[in-house]
Design a protein around this motif. Structure first.
Motif, PDB file in Angstrom:
ATOM      1  N   VAL A  35       0.799  -1.228   0.000  1.00  0.00           N
ATOM      2  CA  VAL A  35       0.000   0.000   0.000  1.00  0.00           C
ATOM      3  C   VAL A  35       0.834   1.282   0.000  1.00  0.00           C
ATOM      4  O   VAL A  35       0.505   2.231  -0.691  1.00  0.00           O
ATOM      5  N   THR A  36       1.912   1.314   0.770  1.00  0.00           N
ATOM      6  CA  THR A  36       2.648   2.577   0.908  1.00  0.00           C
ATOM      7  C   THR A  36       3.915   2.642   0.040  1.00  0.00           C
ATOM      8  O   THR A  36       4.650   3.612   0.101  1.00  0.00           O
ATOM      9  N   GLY A 127       6.962   1.248   5.990  1.00  0.00           N
ATOM     10  CA  GLY A 127       5.954   2.277   5.737  1.00  0.00           C
ATOM     11  C   GLY A 127       4.645   1.913   6.391  1.00  0.00           C
ATOM     12  O   GLY A 127       3.625   1.742   5.735  1.00  0.00           O
ATOM     13  N   ASP A 128       4.696   1.786   7.707  1.00  0.00           N
ATOM     14  CA  ASP A 128       3.514   1.399   8.470  1.00  0.00           C
ATOM     15  C   ASP A 128       3.768   1.779   9.934  1.00  0.00           C
ATOM     16  O   ASP A 128       4.813   1.424  10.487  1.00  0.00           O
ATOM     17  N   SER A 129       2.803   2.454  10.531  1.00  0.00           N
ATOM     18  CA  SER A 129       3.041   3.000  11.870  1.00  0.00           C
ATOM     19  C   SER A 129       3.215   1.909  12.929  1.00  0.00           C
ATOM     20  O   SER A 129       3.812   2.156  13.966  1.00  0.00           O
ATOM     21  N   GLY A 143       7.756   3.490  12.160  1.00  0.00           N
ATOM     22  CA  GLY A 143       7.043   3.672  10.903  1.00  0.00           C
ATOM     23  C   GLY A 143       7.516   4.917  10.179  1.00  0.00           C
ATOM     24  O   GLY A 143       7.909   5.898  10.805  1.00  0.00           O
ATOM     25  N   ILE A 144       7.485   4.869   8.847  1.00  0.00           N
ATOM     26  CA  ILE A 144       7.917   6.000   8.025  1.00  0.00           C
ATOM     27  C   ILE A 144       6.908   6.215   6.896  1.00  0.00           C
ATOM     28  O   ILE A 144       6.109   5.335   6.586  1.00  0.00           O
ATOM     29  N   GLY A 145       6.953   7.397   6.277  1.00  0.00           N
ATOM     30  CA  GLY A 145       6.092   7.696   5.143  1.00  0.00           C
ATOM     31  C   GLY A 145       6.714   7.250   3.833  1.00  0.00           C
ATOM     32  O   GLY A 145       7.845   6.744   3.809  1.00  0.00           O
ATOM     33  N   THR A 146       5.996   7.463   2.748  1.00  0.00           N
ATOM     34  CA  THR A 146       6.442   6.964   1.442  1.00  0.00           C
ATOM     35  C   THR A 146       7.710   7.660   0.952  1.00  0.00           C
ATOM     36  O   THR A 146       8.583   7.020   0.354  1.00  0.00           O
ATOM     37  N   SER A 147       7.842   8.969   1.222  1.00  0.00           N
ATOM     38  CA  SER A 147       9.079   9.668   0.812  1.00  0.00           C
ATOM     39  C   SER A 147      10.284   9.063   1.519  1.00  0.00           C
ATOM     40  O   SER A 147      11.363   8.926   0.933  1.00  0.00           O
ATOM     41  N   GLU A 148      10.090   8.697   2.787  1.00  0.00           N
ATOM     42  CA  GLU A 148      11.190   8.084   3.537  1.00  0.00           C
ATOM     43  C   GLU A 148      11.454   6.646   3.063  1.00  0.00           C
ATOM     44  O   GLU A 148      12.601   6.185   3.094  1.00  0.00           O
ATOM     45  N   ILE A 224       2.614   3.448  19.088  1.00  0.00           N
ATOM     46  CA  ILE A 224       2.228   4.542  18.192  1.00  0.00           C
ATOM     47  C   ILE A 224       0.856   5.103  18.574  1.00  0.00           C
ATOM     48  O   ILE A 224       0.563   6.269  18.353  1.00  0.00           O
ATOM     49  N   ARG A 229       7.322   7.449  18.946  1.00  0.00           N
ATOM     50  CA  ARG A 229       8.057   7.150  17.711  1.00  0.00           C
ATOM     51  C   ARG A 229       8.291   5.642  17.615  1.00  0.00           C
ATOM     52  O   ARG A 229       8.222   5.054  16.550  1.00  0.00           O
ATOM     53  N   LEU A 411      -8.258  -2.629   9.221  1.00  0.00           N
ATOM     54  CA  LEU A 411      -8.439  -1.371   8.507  1.00  0.00           C
ATOM     55  C   LEU A 411      -9.357  -1.503   7.310  1.00  0.00           C
ATOM     56  O   LEU A 411      -9.607  -0.516   6.623  1.00  0.00           O
TER      57      LEU A 411
ATOM     58  N   SER B  82       0.681   5.977   9.292  1.00  0.00           N
ATOM     59  CA  SER B  82       1.806   6.714   8.696  1.00  0.00           C
ATOM     60  C   SER B  82       1.539   7.139   7.258  1.00  0.00           C
ATOM     61  O   SER B  82       2.401   7.748   6.634  1.00  0.00           O
ATOM     62  N   GLU B  84       1.348   8.578   3.872  1.00  0.00           N
ATOM     63  CA  GLU B  84       1.741   9.886   3.334  1.00  0.00           C
ATOM     64  C   GLU B  84       0.649  10.429   2.418  1.00  0.00           C
ATOM     65  O   GLU B  84       0.675  11.592   2.011  1.00  0.00           O
ATOM     66  N   ASN B 110       6.179  13.727   7.318  1.00  0.00           N
ATOM     67  CA  ASN B 110       5.640  13.555   5.976  1.00  0.00           C
ATOM     68  C   ASN B 110       5.285  14.896   5.335  1.00  0.00           C
ATOM     69  O   ASN B 110       5.409  15.064   4.121  1.00  0.00           O
TER      70      ASN B 110
END
Lengths: 466, 193
Positions: A35-36, A127-129, A143-148, A224, A229, A411, B82, B84, B110
């Motif tokens: 997904v991410t 990419g998951d909290s 967890g990190i976002g897509t840019s990361e 989370i 963090r 979810l 998370s 984005e 983000n």
């Protein structure tokens, strides 16, 4: 200088750390799901970049996989396209993938520890909290976002600022019927859903030491949900026994050497944390959420709160919104609330010990006529193990549906969703509005409480359940 | 990433605390494999009625806030998942900055990666700016990143904190991956130690 476990892992993973620059942190393991990640791989292609360390990257499909018969075609074509895209990206960039047909497929936070990918002292991102789960083995995982994600794929590093440290110490013995899920829900109820913002939590104390690794994962998983963090627990003999023999774990002499290294990880005596909190395990009761975030929680013996009793105007308004959404009246005893659905699963509570605990309650009993209940194992390996122990038969005989592995109704990205107005006792981690389906009403509980609620049709105090 | 230096825009107050990313962009919109097209789904379950029509009571749908580019919200904005997709949706709707007493960690990170400025201001300042936005039709604020300041029409300025690196990235629209790759030799040394 005396150091906390977080500080030790942080310092040994710094690639660069000059006073006037943002630190560059090395990432040992990068977990990827469907997904991410697509936009991150697309970013690599657009900039003509490659994956630096495909050997440190692992992918699986979990968020939108159907949990019905795997032999059937996937009816959600957009979800199918996303899974297909992950498969193409893994193939193009040479990343190992546990796809929907793999015997190792499962929720990313279930299979990481199960395969021995998750190890003490590692830095792990996804990419998951709920990546905080992996901290249960003494890893620094977040967890990190897509840019990361794109950043880690390209560089195997992240630009990170050091977090504060927060010790949450739980001493004492958990009463009968009180679980790891109740510990973490009680903590979130205590500090609030932003109580851990900006911090990495380390859970300590005799009650934490007494937990199995799977129970520790439940605690760390929901860090989370308090805004932290990451959450982590120092490795000990319980940890080493869990890891021994796992597929990607070190073997033989290498394992012994690794254990010697891992023994250096725990926080030094006399090291100080930026924040601390102490709770007594003996005072924790089974928890049930009543509102639309995990901090809106009370003891099963409690009542739905009155907005008029809230300390601030903002909290009063938020409680009014939550009660309207949840269709609950102030003062209602929690045990008077009936449910329509029960969901046992998610990266919080879908491991074999969770299923055993739920099966023990379900054994020889029947799901109430008014309730529809399902069990979704966290991985194909958990499913096989449960079936070998006959747990699937216990669940089926009691009237639970027995499904294939995935994130499922945590979810509701796949077809497993609540209908508008339906009320669900769920072992997952988030009771946000619409999370399990638009208009659906979620109450978070432990696996034991979920199974007992399925039988009685309303919330029940597991300590008195006969 | 687009650079962010100064911005003047209309303000919309969202009087909710703990707004989670499931509300900002519900899960059914996360199946896209593109980075664009999320703006129309921002706050979907709050913004649209059951039949798909805009919910006339939701603040973003009030004509007086049309074209708003600065969002004011309660504490702990962006908590939870998370994804984005949340800042993508906010940015693609047209928001350039979000003002709140506090933000969830992952969401704030983000935002920086997408040229959105998350500005934390004291709760009483947020409450008063939010009230101004409700009282004054067409209420605007100016944001000066270089000066780290939110400036009201009457000249009152509220200073805010931001990390030096985040500020540098936003002011210059920096490609962070490119930044890290200039230290490729250090990464190789780390890997071979």
């Amino acid at each position: 200088m005396k150091k906390t476990m977080y500080e030790k892992i942080w310092e040994t993973h710094l690639v660069r750390a000059s006073a006037d620059e943002v630190p560059i942190l090395y990432i040992d393991t990068h977990l990827v799901h469907e997904v991410t990640s697509p936009q991150a791989f697309e970013g690599l292609r657009l900039n003509n970049r490659k994956v630096r360390r495909p050997d440190l990257t692992f992918a699986t499909m979990d968020h939108n996989v159907p949990t019905t018969d795997r032999a059937l075609p996937i009816t959600d074509l957009i979800a199918a396209k996303q899974m297909e895209t992950l498969a193409e990206n893994c193939s193009e960039f040479d990343i190992p993938l546990y796809d929907i047909d793999s015997p190792e497929q499962g929720i990313v936070h279930v299979i990481g520890p199960e395969l021995g990918i998750t190890l003490p002292g590692k830095t792990i991102v996804c990419g998951d909290s709920h990546t905080s789960t992996h901290g249960a083995l003494g890893a620094l995982a977040f967890g990190i976002g897509t840019s990361e994600i794109e950043h880690v794929l390209a560089t195997q590093c992240l630009l990170q600022q050091e977090s504060e440290t927060f010790e949450i110490r739980i001493d004492g013995t958990l009463p009968y019927g009180v679980t790891a899920k109740d510990i973490i829900l009680a903590i979130i109820g205590h500090i609030g859903i932003d109580g851990g913002n900006g911090a990495v939590v380390e859970y300590t104390g005799s009650a934490i030491r007494a937990l199995s690794i799977e129970e520790r994962m439940t605690v760390c998983n929901m860090s989370i949900e308090a805004g932290a963090r990451a959450g982590m627990i120092a490795p000990d003999d319980t940890t080493y026994e869990y890891i021994a023999g796992k597929r990607f774990a070190p073997k033989g002499e290498a394992f012994d050497a690794a254990v010697e290294g891992w023994k250096q990880l725990p926080t030094d005596e006399d090291a100080t944390y930026d924040r601390t909190l102490q709770l007594d395990a003996a005072e924790i009761a089974p928890q049930v959420t009543w509102g639309t975030n995990p901090g809106m929680v009370t003891d099963v013996t409690g009542h739905v709160p009155d907005p008029a009793d809230m300390a601030t105007v903002d909290e009063k308004t938020a409680t009014e919104h939550a009660l309207a959404y949840m269709d609950l009246k102030p003062g209602t005893p929690i045990t008077d609330i009936p449910v329509d659905r029960v969901f046992i699963g998610s990266c919080t509570n879908s491991r074999i010990s969770d299923l055993r605990a739920a099966a023990e309650v379900a054994k020889g009993r029947k799901v109430a006529d008014t309730v529809s209940a399902m069990v979704v194992p966290g991985s194909q390996a958990v499913k096989r193990q449960a079936e070998a122990e006959g747990l699937d038969e216990i669940f089926r005989a009691a009237g639970f549906e027995w499904r294939e592995a995935g994130c499922s109704m945590c979810l509701g990205m796949n077809p497993d969703t609540l209908l508008p107005g339906q009320r669900c006792a769920s072992t997952s981690n988030r009771n946000f509005e619409g999370r399990q389906g638009k208009g659906g009403r979620t109450h978070l509980v432990s696996p034991q409480m979920a199974a007992a609620t399925a039988v009685t049709g309303r919330f029940v105090d597991i300590r008195q359940f006969q | 990433m687009d650079a962010f230096k100064e911005h003047v825009g209309r303000v919309v107050p969202l009087d909710r605390i703990n707004v989670d990313t499931d509300q900002i962009i519900p899960k059914q919109f996360l199946k896209r494999i593109e980075r664009t097209g999320f703006g129309e789904f921002l706050f979907y379950d709050w913004r649209y009625l059951e039949n798909g029509d805009p919910n006339p009571e939701f603040v973003l749908n009030l004509p007086r806030y049309a074209g708003a580019s600065i969002l004011i919200a309660g504490v702990n904005f962006g908590c939870g998942s998370s994804r984005e997709h949340a800042p993508w949706a906010l940015q693609q709707y047209g928001f350039k900055a979000i003002l709140a007493p506090s933000f969830a960690d992952i969401f704030r990170n983000n935002c920086y990666k997408n040229g959105i400025l998350p500005i934390a201001l004291p709760a009483d300042v947020i409450t008063s700016l939010s009230q101004e936005a409700r009282d004054t039709e067409g209420y605007q604020l100016m944001i000066d990143l270089e000066q780290q300041s939110v400036i009201c029409a009457d000249g009152t300025a509220h200073n805010f904190e931001i990390g030096d690196f985040e500020k540098y990235c936003l002011l210059n629209g920096l490609d962070e991956i490119g930044w890290t790759l200039q230290y490729e030799a250090d990464i190789a040394v780390y890997e071979n130690r």
